[in-house]
Write a protein that holds these residues in place. Structure first.
Motif, PDB file in Angstrom:
ATOM      1  N   LEU A  18      23.133 -50.323   5.324  1.00  0.00           N
ATOM      2  CA  LEU A  18      23.891 -50.943   6.824  1.00  0.00           C
ATOM      3  C   LEU A  18      25.278 -49.619   6.984  1.00  0.00           C
ATOM      4  CD1 LEU A  18      24.525 -52.848   8.717  1.00  0.00           C
ATOM      5  CD2 LEU A  18      26.362 -53.787   7.330  1.00  0.00           C
TER       6      LEU A  18
ATOM      7  N   ARG B 278      27.232 -45.117  10.884  1.00  0.00           N
ATOM      8  CA  ARG B 278      27.419 -44.229  11.388  1.00  0.00           C
ATOM      9  C   ARG B 278      26.546 -43.384  12.590  1.00  0.00           C
ATOM     10  NH1 ARG B 278      23.717 -40.325   7.926  1.00  0.00           N
ATOM     11  NH2 ARG B 278      22.370 -41.569   8.766  1.00  0.00           N
ATOM     12  N   ASP B 279      24.579 -43.826  12.486  1.00  0.00           N
ATOM     13  CA  ASP B 279      23.995 -43.441  13.860  1.00  0.00           C
ATOM     14  C   ASP B 279      24.707 -44.215  15.032  1.00  0.00           C
ATOM     15  OD1 ASP B 279      23.070 -42.180  12.062  1.00  0.00           O
ATOM     16  OD2 ASP B 279      20.968 -42.980  12.859  1.00  0.00           O
ATOM     17  N   ASN B 280      25.076 -45.739  14.473  1.00  0.00           N
ATOM     18  CA  ASN B 280      25.859 -46.444  16.114  1.00  0.00           C
ATOM     19  C   ASN B 280      26.013 -47.660  16.535  1.00  0.00           C
ATOM     20  OD1 ASN B 280      24.916 -48.163  19.005  1.00  0.00           O
ATOM     21  ND2 ASN B 280      22.812 -47.223  18.761  1.00  0.00           N
TER      22      ASN B 280
ATOM     23  N   GLU C 261      27.541 -49.556  18.061  1.00  0.00           N
ATOM     24  CA  GLU C 261      27.647 -50.823  18.498  1.00  0.00           C
ATOM     25  C   GLU C 261      26.318 -51.479  18.762  1.00  0.00           C
ATOM     26  OE1 GLU C 261      26.759 -49.588  23.045  1.00  0.00           O
ATOM     27  OE2 GLU C 261      28.086 -50.958  23.927  1.00  0.00           O
ATOM     28  N   ARG C 262      25.594 -50.617  17.822  1.00  0.00           N
ATOM     29  CA  ARG C 262      24.415 -51.918  18.369  1.00  0.00           C
ATOM     30  C   ARG C 262      24.366 -52.563  16.815  1.00  0.00           C
ATOM     31  NH1 ARG C 262      18.934 -52.139  20.785  1.00  0.00           N
ATOM     32  NH2 ARG C 262      18.104 -54.191  19.864  1.00  0.00           N
ATOM     33  N   VAL C 263      25.125 -51.980  15.307  1.00  0.00           N
ATOM     34  CA  VAL C 263      25.343 -52.497  14.410  1.00  0.00           C
ATOM     35  C   VAL C 263      26.645 -53.724  15.149  1.00  0.00           C
ATOM     36  CG1 VAL C 263      27.620 -52.629  12.634  1.00  0.00           C
ATOM     37  CG2 VAL C 263      25.902 -50.758  13.231  1.00  0.00           C
ATOM     38  N   ARG C 264      27.564 -54.153  15.752  1.00  0.00           N
ATOM     39  CA  ARG C 264      27.899 -55.307  16.821  1.00  0.00           C
ATOM     40  C   ARG C 264      26.674 -56.548  17.117  1.00  0.00           C
ATOM     41  NH1 ARG C 264      31.457 -54.267  20.299  1.00  0.00           N
ATOM     42  NH2 ARG C 264      31.482 -51.864  19.899  1.00  0.00           N
ATOM     43  N   PHE C 265      25.833 -55.728  17.502  1.00  0.00           N
ATOM     44  CA  PHE C 265      25.252 -56.484  18.929  1.00  0.00           C
ATOM     45  C   PHE C 265      23.687 -57.145  17.861  1.00  0.00           C
ATOM     46  CE2 PHE C 265      27.489 -54.953  22.013  1.00  0.00           C
ATOM     47  CZ  PHE C 265      27.336 -55.856  22.468  1.00  0.00           C
ATOM     48  N   MET C 266      23.958 -56.487  16.299  1.00  0.00           N
ATOM     49  CA  MET C 266      22.501 -57.419  15.476  1.00  0.00           C
ATOM     50  C   MET C 266      23.536 -58.640  14.189  1.00  0.00           C
ATOM     51  SD  MET C 266      20.881 -54.261  13.410  1.00  0.00           S
ATOM     52  CE  MET C 266      19.049 -53.739  14.525  1.00  0.00           C
TER      53      MET C 266
ATOM     54  N   LEU D 137      25.009 -46.208   6.908  1.00  0.00           N
ATOM     55  CA  LEU D 137      24.602 -45.360   7.300  1.00  0.00           C
ATOM     56  C   LEU D 137      24.132 -45.493   9.094  1.00  0.00           C
ATOM     57  CD1 LEU D 137      21.213 -44.509   4.836  1.00  0.00           C
ATOM     58  CD2 LEU D 137      23.248 -43.574   5.411  1.00  0.00           C
ATOM     59  N   ALA D 138      23.450 -46.660   8.849  1.00  0.00           N
ATOM     60  CA  ALA D 138      23.660 -47.946  10.509  1.00  0.00           C
ATOM     61  C   ALA D 138      24.719 -47.489  11.096  1.00  0.00           C
ATOM     62  CB  ALA D 138      23.163 -49.032  11.301  1.00  0.00           C
TER      63      ALA D 138
END
Lengths: 424, 251
Positions: free
Chosen positions: A188, A193-195, A197-202, A190-191
């Motif tokens: 998580l 770091r990459d994005n 916003e998407r982490v929140r929407f997951m 690493l995720a």
């Protein structure tokens, strides 16, 4: 196959770290202790930076807090007769790092990018300016010093004992940091770091996640600071200084933030470099800066990244054609390094207070100066000619070879891409 | 009737400063239907999606998901309540593998949000589910490639897969076929049809062929107001819609 090599390399490094120090003098043993501590500090920093994508300019805060926590515990044992096993002293650093990391992390991770970096910078600066005034907590300008108590048959009076204690702690900590990357939370990170916003929407709470990454990083930075305190038996407010925060950034980037062990490599090399060169030259910080700038410009992946690049493409690198240019480039770099060192040292000699005093006493206006065990004329062609020649020759060779090396690497990349396409 | 309405928007308005983007939007999405929102550019479709998924809070009005208010809640809470969205501009983890991109969603659904003391490789259910999802979006042979290396249409498929990974009850897809060739569009639409079976779908889409063939009901949004909602036939026949938006296209 790669696994076997990795294991072999690991065993080799551990063998050196365990077997070498007894053969060295106390000075080098101490340097190696500092090297291990710097390596752990950089690895802790890179958990936040390389994996979590959060660049902190104030990691000295947790390093320093860890060191002071250990000093207080050490004092309590020494003066108060508290019974606590000396080898476990760094636990106080971990606890302090975790606590301060959670509280400050909550605030810092409200923002991202530049604002995050500035909050962390301000945080460390705040501690740096408050610490000299808070006698009770940070011991004023002088800081706190204490004594390690013997425990379980160990005296902890010799550098080598502290070295091995540090080695155990650092190996264990880096092992835990490695295990971290294999947990769901590590993925998580690493995720994030990459994005983000998407982490929140997951369905992940990004703020809470960032805060915990921050706190884990601070915990290990606290252990590193704690180990330093155990080794030095003292700590003062300078630990919160900007140069400490900057140093860890430098180590991490030179070592390579994209490779797990990269920061440790950078920290080890620079600590050793500082130990060896600072005795010989006053300009060692300048050399360190030049190396940093050159790595950022021409090898932004860092040392670890460059090594990994070679390992990944090992089979497809045309080594027979590559060896020549690489050897040439190494030689050219060496020539340029010698040229640079000569110029820097000559300038250093000419602008030193020693030489200014010499000029006042001398009859001629520009007397000869001493460097490298010889005498040099300030305006002599034999003084400036050789270094300039080395610089020019080295540069010309490098410029020529660079094209060849780049062209060869283009070939390697192309083979790799076609292989990936046909393999898919 | 309550069970029938999975998503209920009442009197939704949204302004950014003095700019009114949405005004008095009333919309009901029924359980299990495929519902499209169409409308010209700038009608407020994306804003509507952003309000439902928690990116922004509405200026006024209420949004009910299964009867529970979600207006103004943060995205992660709305996601956990069973609503997941995709993005118009591909929003993936570029440096992570395709498999990892999906697994992160599956992990979230399993509640592994702060799991620091387990090995991710040992999570059998999570890994099996992720593999199954990978097959459903037909990206098995891209499993270990960094997501950033995929072709555009593969990334769009991954985007949909990531939206499904948290096993939502309601799926919001924001222009899933934007920028695709006909062939790719066909592929993605078949994919959507297949993977949204038994779920509720709300989709923003510009391609009218796609909308009319895929969806059970259509809502038309024009200048921030909802003009009409109905079956494809009803919308096709609606005079106001024809005048305002569809024009010559279906007349």
């Amino acid at each position: 196959m790669a696994r076997v090599w990795q294991l072999l390399l690991f065993v080799l490094i551990m063998a050196v770290l365990i077997g070498l120090p007894p053969l060295l003098g106390a000075g080098l043993q101490n340097a190696m202790t500092n090297m291990l501590i710097a390596a752990l500090f950089a690895m802790a920093f890179n958990l936040l930076m390389g994996q979590g994508g959060m660049l902190s300019f104030g990691h000295a805060a947790f390093y320093g807090v860890g060191a002071f926590a250990v000093m207080h515990l050490m004092t309590a044992i020494d003066r108060g007769g508290l019974s606590f096993p000396t080898p476990l002293l760094p636990l106080a650093g971990a606890a302090a790092g975790l606590l301060v990391g959670l509280v400050t992390g909550w605030f810092a991770t409200l923002r991202s990018g530049v604002y995050f970096a500035l909050v962390t910078l301000a945080l460390a600066e705040m501690l740096h300016s408050l610490a000299p005034h808070w006698e009770g907590l940070f011991g004023g300008e002088a800081g706190i010093s204490s004594m390690r108590m013997p425990w379980g048959g160990f005296i902890f009076g010799q550098v080598i004992e502290i070295y091995y204690l540090t080695l155990i702690w650092v190996t264990l900590s880096i092992g835990l940091l490695y295990a971290y990357t294999r947990t769901p939370f590590g993925r998580l990170t690493l995720a994030l770091r990459d994005n983000e916003e998407r982490v929140r929407f997951m369905g992940y709470d990004a703020h809470a996640t960032k805060m915990i990454v921050f706190a884990v990083s601070a915990t290990f930075a606290g252990i590193a600071g704690g180990l330093l305190a155990v080794s030095n038996e003292q700590a003062n407010y300078e630990l919160f200084g900007t140069h400490v925060s900057a140093q860890v950034v430098l180590h991490t980037f030179v070592g390579g933030s994209t490779v797990f062990f990269g920061p440790a490599i950078g920290a080890a090399i620079f600590t050793l470099f500082a130990y060896l060169v600072s005795d010989v030259s006053r300009s060692w910080l300048l050399y360190q800066g030049v190396i940093f700038v050159l790595v950022m410009l021409y090898a932004p992946l860092g040392i670890g990244g460059v090594v990994m690049l070679h390992l990944r493409h090992w089979a497809s690198i045309p080594w027979q054609r590559m060896v020549g240019p690489y050897a040439g480039a190494t030689a050219a770099t060496l020539l340029m390094a010698i040229g640079t060192v000569m110029v820097v040292e000559f300038l250093e000699a000419l602008f030193s207070p020693h030489y200014v005093a010499q000029r006042r006493q001398a009859e001629t206006s520009w007397p000869a100066f001493e460097r490298f065990g010889a005498s040099w004329e300030p305006f002599g062609i034999l003084t400036w000619g050789p270094p300039l020649l080395l610089l020019i020759v080295g540069l010309l060779i490098l410029l020529r070879l660079r094209h060849r090396i780049v062209a060869l690497w283009d070939e390697v990349q192309e083979t790799a891409e076609t292989a990936a396409r046909s393999g898919a | 009737m309550r069970e029938d309405r999975v998503l209920d928007l009442r009197g939704i308005a949204k302004s950014f400063g003095s700019a009114r983007i949405l005004e008095g939007v009333e919309l009901t999405v029924r359980r299990g239907e495929r519902h499209a929102i169409i409308g010209p550019n700038g009608a407020g479709k994306s804003t509507l999606f952003n309000l439902i998924s928690g990116q922004f809070s509405p200026t006024s009005g209420s949004i009910l998901l299964n009867g529970r208010e979600i207006a103004g809640r943060p995205p992660h809470q709305i996601n956990r309540m069973g609503l997941s969205r995709s993005f118009q501009i591909t929003n993936i983890y570029h440096r992570l593998s395709v498999f990892e991109n999906l697994r992160l969603g599956v992990m979230a659904r399993h509640g592994l949000r702060f799991s620091l003391f387990r090995r991710v490789a040992a999570l059998r259910a999570v890994n099996e589910e992720s593999e199954a999802l990978l097959q459903r979006i037909r990206l098995e042979d891209r499993r270990d490639r960094p997501a950033g290396d995929l072709t555009y249409s593969e990334q769009r498929a991954l985007e949909i897969g990531m939206t499904l990974a948290t096993a939502p009850e309601v799926i919001l897809l924001d222009e899933p076929t934007a920028g695709m060739s006909q062939e790719e569009t066909h592929y993605v639409i078949e994919l959507i049809r297949e993977v949204t079976k038994g779920k509720t779908l709300l989709v923003v889409e510009h391609d009218m062929n796609v909308v009319f063939s895929l969806c059970d009901r259509i809502s038309v949004l024009v200048y921030g107001e909802l003009l009409a909602t109905g079956t494809p036939e009803e919308i096709r026949a609606n005079r106001a819609v024809q005048e305002a938006y569809l024009g010559e296209e279906v007349a």
